[in-house]
Design a protein around this motif. Structure first.
Motif, PDB file in Angstrom:
ATOM      1  N   VAL A   1      -3.234  -4.900  -2.191  1.00 27.84           N
ATOM      2  CA  VAL A   1      -2.913  -4.322  -0.892  1.00 27.84           C
ATOM      3  C   VAL A   1      -1.407  -4.138  -0.833  1.00 27.84           C
ATOM      4  O   VAL A   1      -0.644  -5.078  -1.069  1.00 27.84           O
ATOM      5  N   LEU A   2      -0.981  -2.916  -0.544  1.00 23.86           N
ATOM      6  CA  LEU A   2       0.433  -2.550  -0.510  1.00 23.86           C
ATOM      7  C   LEU A   2       0.840  -2.288   0.935  1.00 23.86           C
ATOM      8  O   LEU A   2       0.635  -1.192   1.456  1.00 23.86           O
ATOM      9  N   PRO A   3       1.407  -3.293   1.605  1.00 20.12           N
ATOM     10  CA  PRO A   3       1.773  -3.093   3.002  1.00 20.12           C
ATOM     11  C   PRO A   3       3.075  -2.326   3.147  1.00 20.12           C
ATOM     12  O   PRO A   3       3.936  -2.355   2.268  1.00 20.12           O
ATOM     13  N   GLY A   4       3.207  -1.653   4.287  1.00 21.51           N
ATOM     14  CA  GLY A   4       4.486  -1.068   4.669  1.00 21.51           C
ATOM     15  C   GLY A   4       5.365  -2.199   5.168  1.00 21.51           C
ATOM     16  O   GLY A   4       5.281  -3.328   4.694  1.00 21.51           O
ATOM     17  N   ALA A   5       6.194  -1.936   6.154  1.00 18.28           N
ATOM     18  CA  ALA A   5       7.061  -2.973   6.717  1.00 18.28           C
ATOM     19  C   ALA A   5       6.209  -3.964   7.517  1.00 18.28           C
ATOM     20  O   ALA A   5       5.353  -3.562   8.302  1.00 18.28           O
ATOM     21  N   VAL A   6       6.454  -5.257   7.294  1.00 13.36           N
ATOM     22  CA  VAL A   6       5.697  -6.309   7.962  1.00 13.36           C
ATOM     23  C   VAL A   6       6.682  -7.294   8.584  1.00 13.36           C
ATOM     24  O   VAL A   6       7.734  -7.586   8.013  1.00 13.36           O
TER      25      VAL A   6
ATOM     26  N   GLY B   1      -0.106   0.312   6.914  1.00 12.88           N
ATOM     27  CA  GLY B   1       1.085   0.764   7.617  1.00 12.88           C
ATOM     28  C   GLY B   1       0.920   2.120   8.274  1.00 12.88           C
ATOM     29  O   GLY B   1       1.885   2.701   8.745  1.00 12.88           O
ATOM     30  N   GLY B   2      -0.285   2.634   8.303  1.00 13.07           N
ATOM     31  CA  GLY B   2      -0.523   3.896   8.992  1.00 13.07           C
ATOM     32  C   GLY B   2      -0.423   5.104   8.090  1.00 13.07           C
ATOM     33  O   GLY B   2      -0.102   5.021   6.905  1.00 13.07           O
ATOM     34  N   ILE B   3      -0.694   6.248   8.697  1.00 14.53           N
ATOM     35  CA  ILE B   3      -0.748   7.506   7.963  1.00 14.53           C
ATOM     36  C   ILE B   3       0.601   7.873   7.350  1.00 14.53           C
ATOM     37  O   ILE B   3       0.668   8.415   6.248  1.00 14.53           O
TER      38      ILE B   3
END
Length: 194
Positions: A89-94, A140-142
């Motif tokens: 899983v590659l998250p955006g900013a957290v 992190g959304g589109i």
């Protein structure tokens, strides 16, 4: 995949997304292998879990995740091993302490670029991905998913644009140079914003 009774290894389990993921998966009945750099907070996380849920905690250095995950998937395929999923899983900013505890030699304070997810949201995505495995999932959304797609098509221009955009959104004011948690794991909280 059913999470109740499943064995799941969580890297970075002592804080941020990892700690939130441990709690989410334990709530669903998973047996957890815990990996982090610092044994003290890792033991604290293990102590929060029912005795039959925490496997032996293991400490390691943080390293890249995508390449070893892809290599492990290839090895499992080559060996004909079925029933084991490796999901990245590659998250955006957290909203984790990484923004204040990472090494910083820019001379400016670093803040997460929007959109910023809560670690619990990423943990729910991880739990969902374990139920329906996929090799990689971007959170992190589109906007983040489009950014990843654009980077696959034209990495150079995207990296140059990111440098400009992140410099404008993420670097503010002044701060001293620091090696951050590079040599010693960060022990400060689990969030930067509330």
């Amino acid at each position: 995949m059913r999470l109740d009774g499943a064995v799941v290894v969580v890297t970075g389990a002592s804080g941020g997304i990892g700690r939130a993921t441990v709690r989410e998966l334990a709530r669903h009945g998973a047996r957890l292998g815990l990996i982090a750099r610092d044994p003290a907070p890792l033991e604290d996380v293990a102590a929060e879990l029912p005795p039959d849920r925490a496997l032996t905690p293991y400490c390691m250095s943080k390293s890249a995740v995508r390449t070893p995950s892809a290599g492990l998937r290839a090895e499992l395929r080559r060996a004909g091993i079925r029933g084991v999923s490796v999901c990245t899983v590659l998250p955006g900013a957290v909203d984790t302490p990484i923004w204040s505890t990472a090494a910083n030699h820019t001379g400016r304070k670093v803040a997460p670029p929007p959109p910023v997810d809560a670690p619990e949201r990423v943990a729910r995505v991880i739990a969902a991905r374990l139920r329906r495995p996929r090799p990689e999932t971007v959170t992190g959304g589109i906007a983040i998913r489009l950014l990843v797609l654009a980077h696959r098509i034209a990495p150079g221009p995207v990296e140059r644009a990111l440098g400009l955009v992140l410099g404008r959104w993420s670097l503010h004011g002044g701060t001293e140079h620091t090696s951050g948690a590079l040599w010693d794991p960060a022990l400060s909280g689990h969030r930067t914003r509330r």
